[in-house]
Design a protein around this motif. Structure first.
Motif, PDB file in Angstrom:
ATOM      1  N   ARG A 171       0.819  -1.216   0.000  1.00 43.66           N
ATOM      2  CA  ARG A 171       0.000   0.000   0.000  1.00 43.66           C
ATOM      3  C   ARG A 171       0.846   1.256   0.000  1.00 43.66           C
ATOM      4  NH1 ARG A 171      -3.189   0.871   4.700  1.00 43.66           N
ATOM      5  NH2 ARG A 171      -2.880  -1.210   5.567  1.00 43.66           N
ATOM      6  N   CYS A 172       1.926   1.279   0.773  1.00 39.08           N
ATOM      7  CA  CYS A 172       2.715   2.506   0.946  1.00 39.08           C
ATOM      8  C   CYS A 172       3.997   2.495   0.126  1.00 39.08           C
ATOM      9  CB  CYS A 172       3.079   2.695   2.410  1.00 39.08           C
ATOM     10  SG  CYS A 172       1.639   2.748   3.482  1.00 39.08           S
ATOM     11  N   HIS A 173       4.458   1.323  -0.232  1.00 40.52           N
ATOM     12  CA  HIS A 173       5.692   1.196  -1.021  1.00 40.52           C
ATOM     13  C   HIS A 173       5.567  -0.080  -1.836  1.00 40.52           C
ATOM     14  CE1 HIS A 173       6.462  -1.631   2.182  1.00 40.52           C
ATOM     15  NE2 HIS A 173       6.501  -0.660   3.083  1.00 40.52           N
ATOM     16  N   ASN A 174       6.539  -0.321  -2.722  1.00 39.29           N
ATOM     17  CA  ASN A 174       6.515  -1.570  -3.488  1.00 39.29           C
ATOM     18  C   ASN A 174       6.585  -2.757  -2.536  1.00 39.29           C
ATOM     19  OD1 ASN A 174       6.468  -0.276  -5.944  1.00 39.29           O
ATOM     20  ND2 ASN A 174       8.696  -0.234  -6.133  1.00 39.29           N
ATOM     21  N   LEU A 175       5.923  -3.837  -2.918  1.00 39.26           N
ATOM     22  CA  LEU A 175       6.015  -5.070  -2.130  1.00 39.26           C
ATOM     23  C   LEU A 175       7.466  -5.522  -2.087  1.00 39.26           C
ATOM     24  CD1 LEU A 175       3.027  -7.346  -3.219  1.00 39.26           C
ATOM     25  CD2 LEU A 175       3.542  -6.569  -0.906  1.00 39.26           C
ATOM     26  N   ARG A 176       7.997  -5.740  -0.899  1.00 42.06           N
ATOM     27  CA  ARG A 176       9.351  -6.292  -0.785  1.00 42.06           C
ATOM     28  C   ARG A 176       9.238  -7.812  -0.794  1.00 42.06           C
ATOM     29  NH1 ARG A 176       9.470  -1.102   0.411  1.00 42.06           N
ATOM     30  NH2 ARG A 176      11.389  -0.205   1.214  1.00 42.06           N
ATOM     31  N   PRO A 177       9.960  -8.473  -1.740  1.00 47.58           N
ATOM     32  CA  PRO A 177       9.845  -9.938  -1.805  1.00 47.58           C
ATOM     33  C   PRO A 177      10.425 -10.614  -0.563  1.00 47.58           C
ATOM     34  CG  PRO A 177      11.465  -9.122  -3.382  1.00 47.58           C
ATOM     35  CD  PRO A 177      10.842  -7.914  -2.754  1.00 47.58           C
ATOM     36  N   ALA A 178       9.939 -11.808  -0.291  1.00 47.11           N
ATOM     37  CA  ALA A 178      10.365 -12.560   0.898  1.00 47.11           C
ATOM     38  C   ALA A 178      11.877 -12.745   0.939  1.00 47.11           C
ATOM     39  CB  ALA A 178       9.667 -13.916   0.920  1.00 47.11           C
ATOM     40  N   SER A 179      12.492 -12.864  -0.260  1.00 45.16           N
ATOM     41  CA  SER A 179      13.935 -13.130  -0.324  1.00 45.16           C
ATOM     42  C   SER A 179      14.780 -11.946   0.145  1.00 45.16           C
ATOM     43  CB  SER A 179      14.322 -13.504  -1.756  1.00 45.16           C
ATOM     44  OG  SER A 179      13.946 -12.464  -2.635  1.00 45.16           O
ATOM     45  N   ASN A 180      14.158 -10.768   0.354  1.00 45.02           N
ATOM     46  CA  ASN A 180      14.920  -9.587   0.778  1.00 45.02           C
ATOM     47  C   ASN A 180      15.523  -9.711   2.179  1.00 45.02           C
ATOM     48  OD1 ASN A 180      14.275  -8.301  -1.597  1.00 45.02           O
ATOM     49  ND2 ASN A 180      13.635  -6.402  -0.608  1.00 45.02           N
ATOM     50  N   PHE A 181      14.876 -10.513   3.038  1.00 45.49           N
ATOM     51  CA  PHE A 181      15.330 -10.574   4.431  1.00 45.49           C
ATOM     52  C   PHE A 181      15.390 -12.009   4.929  1.00 45.49           C
ATOM     53  CE2 PHE A 181      13.637  -6.295   4.039  1.00 45.49           C
ATOM     54  CZ  PHE A 181      14.568  -5.534   4.711  1.00 45.49           C
ATOM     55  N   VAL A 197      11.241  -6.336  10.749  1.00 42.30           N
ATOM     56  CA  VAL A 197      10.531  -5.486   9.789  1.00 42.30           C
ATOM     57  C   VAL A 197       9.021  -5.568  10.014  1.00 42.30           C
ATOM     58  CG1 VAL A 197       9.892  -5.258   7.350  1.00 42.30           C
ATOM     59  CG2 VAL A 197      12.300  -5.522   7.975  1.00 42.30           C
ATOM     60  N   VAL A 198       8.485  -6.772  10.128  1.00 43.97           N
ATOM     61  CA  VAL A 198       7.025  -6.900  10.252  1.00 43.97           C
ATOM     62  C   VAL A 198       6.554  -6.328  11.595  1.00 43.97           C
ATOM     63  CG1 VAL A 198       5.057  -8.504  10.273  1.00 43.97           C
ATOM     64  CG2 VAL A 198       6.897  -8.821   8.625  1.00 43.97           C
ATOM     65  N   SER A 199       7.371  -6.439  12.631  1.00 44.71           N
ATOM     66  CA  SER A 199       6.990  -5.820  13.903  1.00 44.71           C
ATOM     67  C   SER A 199       6.824  -4.317  13.747  1.00 44.71           C
ATOM     68  CB  SER A 199       8.041  -6.115  14.976  1.00 44.71           C
ATOM     69  OG  SER A 199       8.153  -7.504  15.166  1.00 44.71           O
ATOM     70  N   HIS A 200       7.711  -3.704  12.960  1.00 40.25           N
ATOM     71  CA  HIS A 200       7.599  -2.253  12.719  1.00 40.25           C
ATOM     72  C   HIS A 200       6.445  -1.935  11.764  1.00 40.25           C
ATOM     73  CE1 HIS A 200      12.095  -1.813  13.881  1.00 40.25           C
ATOM     74  NE2 HIS A 200      11.324  -1.510  14.895  1.00 40.25           N
ATOM     75  N   MET A 201       6.360  -2.689  10.670  1.00 43.61           N
ATOM     76  CA  MET A 201       5.353  -2.401   9.635  1.00 43.61           C
ATOM     77  C   MET A 201       3.945  -2.717  10.108  1.00 43.61           C
ATOM     78  SD  MET A 201       6.673  -0.930   7.221  1.00 43.61           S
ATOM     79  CE  MET A 201       8.274  -0.296   7.661  1.00 43.61           C
ATOM     80  N   ARG A 202       3.861  -3.657  11.026  1.00 39.53           N
ATOM     81  CA  ARG A 202       2.564  -3.996  11.617  1.00 39.53           C
ATOM     82  C   ARG A 202       1.934  -2.747  12.230  1.00 39.53           C
ATOM     83  NH1 ARG A 202       1.210  -6.499  17.385  1.00 39.53           N
ATOM     84  NH2 ARG A 202      -0.832  -5.513  17.216  1.00 39.53           N
ATOM     85  N   VAL A 203       2.728  -1.948  12.891  1.00 37.70           N
ATOM     86  CA  VAL A 203       2.237  -0.723  13.532  1.00 37.70           C
ATOM     87  C   VAL A 203       1.836   0.279  12.459  1.00 37.70           C
ATOM     88  CG1 VAL A 203       2.808   1.155  15.099  1.00 37.70           C
ATOM     89  CG2 VAL A 203       3.733  -1.133  15.518  1.00 37.70           C
ATOM     90  N   ARG A 204       2.700   0.468  11.467  1.00 35.35           N
ATOM     91  CA  ARG A 204       2.380   1.394  10.369  1.00 35.35           C
ATOM     92  C   ARG A 204       1.102   0.972   9.656  1.00 35.35           C
ATOM     93  NH1 ARG A 204       6.178   5.116   9.054  1.00 35.35           N
ATOM     94  NH2 ARG A 204       8.331   4.673   9.579  1.00 35.35           N
ATOM     95  N   ALA A 205       0.979  -0.318   9.369  1.00 36.39           N
ATOM     96  CA  ALA A 205      -0.161  -0.814   8.594  1.00 36.39           C
ATOM     97  C   ALA A 205      -1.402  -0.987   9.463  1.00 36.39           C
ATOM     98  CB  ALA A 205       0.206  -2.143   7.930  1.00 36.39           C
ATOM     99  N   ASN A 206      -1.235  -0.809  10.787  1.00 41.28           N
ATOM    100  CA  ASN A 206      -2.366  -0.945  11.714  1.00 41.28           C
ATOM    101  C   ASN A 206      -2.993  -2.340  11.627  1.00 41.28           C
ATOM    102  OD1 ASN A 206      -3.950   0.072  13.733  1.00 41.28           O
ATOM    103  ND2 ASN A 206      -5.469   0.963  12.335  1.00 41.28           N
ATOM    104  N   GLU A 233      -2.716 -11.121  14.950  1.00 43.49           N
ATOM    105  CA  GLU A 233      -2.929 -12.380  14.228  1.00 43.49           C
ATOM    106  C   GLU A 233      -2.531 -12.256  12.757  1.00 43.49           C
ATOM    107  OE1 GLU A 233      -3.973 -15.587  15.046  1.00 43.49           O
ATOM    108  OE2 GLU A 233      -3.306 -14.743  16.943  1.00 43.49           O
ATOM    109  N   ASP A 234      -2.835 -11.098  12.160  1.00 47.01           N
ATOM    110  CA  ASP A 234      -2.489 -10.875  10.757  1.00 47.01           C
ATOM    111  C   ASP A 234      -0.976 -10.766  10.586  1.00 47.01           C
ATOM    112  OD1 ASP A 234      -5.186 -10.863  10.451  1.00 47.01           O
ATOM    113  OD2 ASP A 234      -5.340  -8.835   9.630  1.00 47.01           O
ATOM    114  N   ALA A 235      -0.332 -10.059  11.513  1.00 50.47           N
ATOM    115  CA  ALA A 235       1.124  -9.921  11.445  1.00 50.47           C
ATOM    116  C   ALA A 235       1.786 -11.295  11.573  1.00 50.47           C
ATOM    117  CB  ALA A 235       1.611  -8.983  12.553  1.00 50.47           C
ATOM    118  N   LYS A 236       1.223 -12.140  12.434  1.00 49.26           N
ATOM    119  CA  LYS A 236       1.752 -13.492  12.628  1.00 49.26           C
ATOM    120  C   LYS A 236       1.662 -14.287  11.320  1.00 49.26           C
ATOM    121  CE  LYS A 236       0.673 -17.415  15.460  1.00 49.26           C
ATOM    122  NZ  LYS A 236      -0.343 -17.969  16.367  1.00 49.26           N
ATOM    123  N   ALA A 237       0.536 -14.166  10.631  1.00 50.03           N
ATOM    124  CA  ALA A 237       0.350 -14.882   9.364  1.00 50.03           C
ATOM    125  C   ALA A 237       1.323 -14.355   8.306  1.00 50.03           C
ATOM    126  CB  ALA A 237      -1.091 -14.728   8.886  1.00 50.03           C
TER     127      ALA A 237
END
Ligand code: HEC
Length: 98
Positions: A54-64, A72-81, A85-89
Protein backbone atom coordinates in the motif's frame (compact mmCIF):
# COMPACT_ATOMS: atom_id res chain seq x y z
CA UNK A 1 20.64 -14.85 -24.84
CA UNK A 2 20.95 -18.63 -25.09
CA UNK A 3 17.97 -20.95 -24.98
CA UNK A 4 19.24 -22.41 -21.73
CA UNK A 5 19.35 -19.03 -20.01
CA UNK A 6 15.75 -18.35 -20.97
CA UNK A 7 14.73 -21.76 -19.69
CA UNK A 8 16.40 -20.98 -16.37
CA UNK A 9 14.59 -17.66 -16.10
CA UNK A 10 11.24 -19.24 -16.96
CA UNK A 11 11.86 -22.05 -14.49
CA UNK A 12 12.65 -19.65 -11.65
CA UNK A 13 9.63 -17.52 -12.51
CA UNK A 14 7.48 -20.65 -12.34
CA UNK A 15 9.06 -21.65 -9.03
CA UNK A 16 8.33 -18.19 -7.63
CA UNK A 17 4.68 -18.73 -8.46
CA UNK A 18 4.66 -22.19 -6.95
CA UNK A 19 6.23 -20.95 -3.72
CA UNK A 20 3.27 -18.64 -3.21
CA UNK A 21 0.64 -21.06 -4.47
CA UNK A 22 1.94 -24.25 -2.82
CA UNK A 23 0.93 -23.54 0.80
CA UNK A 24 -2.64 -22.89 -0.34
CA UNK A 25 -2.77 -26.23 -2.13
CA UNK A 26 -1.00 -28.24 0.57
CA UNK A 27 -4.13 -28.79 2.65
CA UNK A 28 -4.05 -29.72 6.31
CA UNK A 29 -3.03 -33.38 6.22
CA UNK A 30 0.74 -33.11 6.66
CA UNK A 31 0.80 -30.39 9.31
CA UNK A 32 3.19 -31.12 12.17
CA UNK A 33 4.38 -29.09 15.12
CA UNK A 34 7.68 -28.29 13.38
CA UNK A 35 6.10 -27.14 10.12
CA UNK A 36 4.24 -23.84 9.94
CA UNK A 37 0.52 -24.24 9.38
CA UNK A 38 -0.14 -24.14 5.58
CA UNK A 39 -3.42 -22.34 6.20
CA UNK A 40 -1.62 -19.63 8.16
CA UNK A 41 0.96 -19.24 5.38
CA UNK A 42 -1.75 -18.95 2.72
CA UNK A 43 -3.55 -16.36 4.83
CA UNK A 44 -0.27 -14.50 5.31
CA UNK A 45 0.43 -14.51 1.56
CA UNK A 46 -2.90 -12.82 0.89
CA UNK A 47 -2.55 -10.31 3.75
CA UNK A 48 0.98 -9.48 2.58
CA UNK A 49 -0.24 -8.87 -1.00
CA UNK A 50 -3.21 -6.82 0.23
CA UNK A 51 -1.44 -4.69 2.84
CA UNK A 52 2.32 -4.54 2.39
CA UNK A 53 2.32 -2.84 -1.00
CA UNK A 54 0.00 0.00 0.00
CA UNK A 55 2.72 2.51 0.95
CA UNK A 56 5.69 1.20 -1.02
CA UNK A 57 6.52 -1.57 -3.49
CA UNK A 58 6.01 -5.07 -2.13
CA UNK A 59 9.35 -6.29 -0.79
CA UNK A 60 9.84 -9.94 -1.81
CA UNK A 61 10.36 -12.56 0.90
CA UNK A 62 13.93 -13.13 -0.32
CA UNK A 63 14.92 -9.59 0.78
CA UNK A 64 15.33 -10.57 4.43
CA UNK A 65 16.29 -13.48 6.65
CA UNK A 66 13.81 -14.88 9.18
CA UNK A 67 15.27 -12.57 11.85
CA UNK A 68 15.08 -9.62 9.48
CA UNK A 69 11.39 -10.21 8.77
CA UNK A 70 10.71 -10.56 12.47
CA UNK A 71 11.97 -6.99 12.98
CA UNK A 72 10.53 -5.49 9.79
CA UNK A 73 7.02 -6.90 10.25
CA UNK A 74 6.99 -5.82 13.90
CA UNK A 75 7.60 -2.25 12.72
CA UNK A 76 5.35 -2.40 9.64
CA UNK A 77 2.56 -4.00 11.62
CA UNK A 78 2.24 -0.72 13.53
CA UNK A 79 2.38 1.39 10.37
CA UNK A 80 -0.16 -0.81 8.59
CA UNK A 81 -2.37 -0.95 11.71
CA UNK A 82 -2.62 -4.74 11.47
CA UNK A 83 -3.95 -7.00 14.21
CA UNK A 84 -1.36 -9.30 15.83
CA UNK A 85 -2.93 -12.38 14.23
CA UNK A 86 -2.49 -10.88 10.76
CA UNK A 87 1.12 -9.92 11.45
CA UNK A 88 1.75 -13.49 12.63
CA UNK A 89 0.35 -14.88 9.36
CA UNK A 90 2.43 -12.45 7.27
CA UNK A 91 5.58 -13.41 9.18
CA UNK A 92 4.81 -17.12 8.66
CA UNK A 93 4.41 -16.54 4.91
CA UNK A 94 7.57 -14.42 4.53
CA UNK A 95 9.74 -16.75 6.63
CA UNK A 96 8.47 -19.77 4.70
CA UNK A 97 9.15 -18.14 1.32
CA UNK A 98 12.55 -16.44 1.79
C1 HEC B 1 1.17 2.86 6.25
C2 HEC B 1 2.20 2.68 5.27
C3 HEC B 1 2.98 1.37 5.25
C4 HEC B 1 2.47 0.10 5.20
C5 HEC B 1 1.01 -0.34 5.14
C6 HEC B 1 3.62 -0.80 5.19
N1 HEC B 1 4.77 -0.09 5.19
FE1 HEC B 1 6.65 -0.83 5.03
N2 HEC B 1 7.43 1.04 5.11
C7 HEC B 1 6.69 2.21 5.25
C8 HEC B 1 7.59 3.35 5.32
C9 HEC B 1 7.17 4.80 5.46
C10 HEC B 1 8.90 2.81 5.21
C11 HEC B 1 10.24 3.55 5.20
C12 HEC B 1 10.59 4.12 6.55
C13 HEC B 1 10.91 3.07 7.54
O1 HEC B 1 11.78 2.20 7.25
O2 HEC B 1 10.36 3.10 8.65
C14 HEC B 1 8.76 1.38 5.07
C15 HEC B 1 9.81 0.51 4.92
C16 HEC B 1 9.70 -0.87 4.73
C17 HEC B 1 10.79 -1.77 4.49
C18 HEC B 1 12.25 -1.39 4.35
C19 HEC B 1 12.93 -1.53 5.67
C20 HEC B 1 14.43 -1.53 5.49
O3 HEC B 1 15.11 -1.50 6.54
O4 HEC B 1 14.90 -1.58 4.36
C21 HEC B 1 10.27 -3.02 4.39
C22 HEC B 1 11.00 -4.31 4.12
C23 HEC B 1 8.85 -2.92 4.60
N3 HEC B 1 8.52 -1.59 4.78
C24 HEC B 1 7.98 -3.99 4.60
C25 HEC B 1 6.61 -3.89 4.83
C26 HEC B 1 5.74 -5.02 5.05
C27 HEC B 1 6.16 -6.48 5.05
C28 HEC B 1 4.49 -4.51 5.23
C29 HEC B 1 3.21 -5.29 5.54
C30 HEC B 1 3.15 -5.90 6.85
C31 HEC B 1 4.58 -3.06 5.13
N4 HEC B 1 5.89 -2.73 4.91
C32 HEC B 1 3.50 -2.19 5.19
C33 HEC B 1 5.32 2.31 5.27
C34 HEC B 1 4.43 1.24 5.24
Amino acid sequence: MSKLAWKTILASAALGGIMIAAPAMAGGTNASAAQPDPGLIAKGAKLWADNCGRCHNLRPASNFSDDGWEVVVSHMRVRANLPGEDAKAIKAFLKNSN
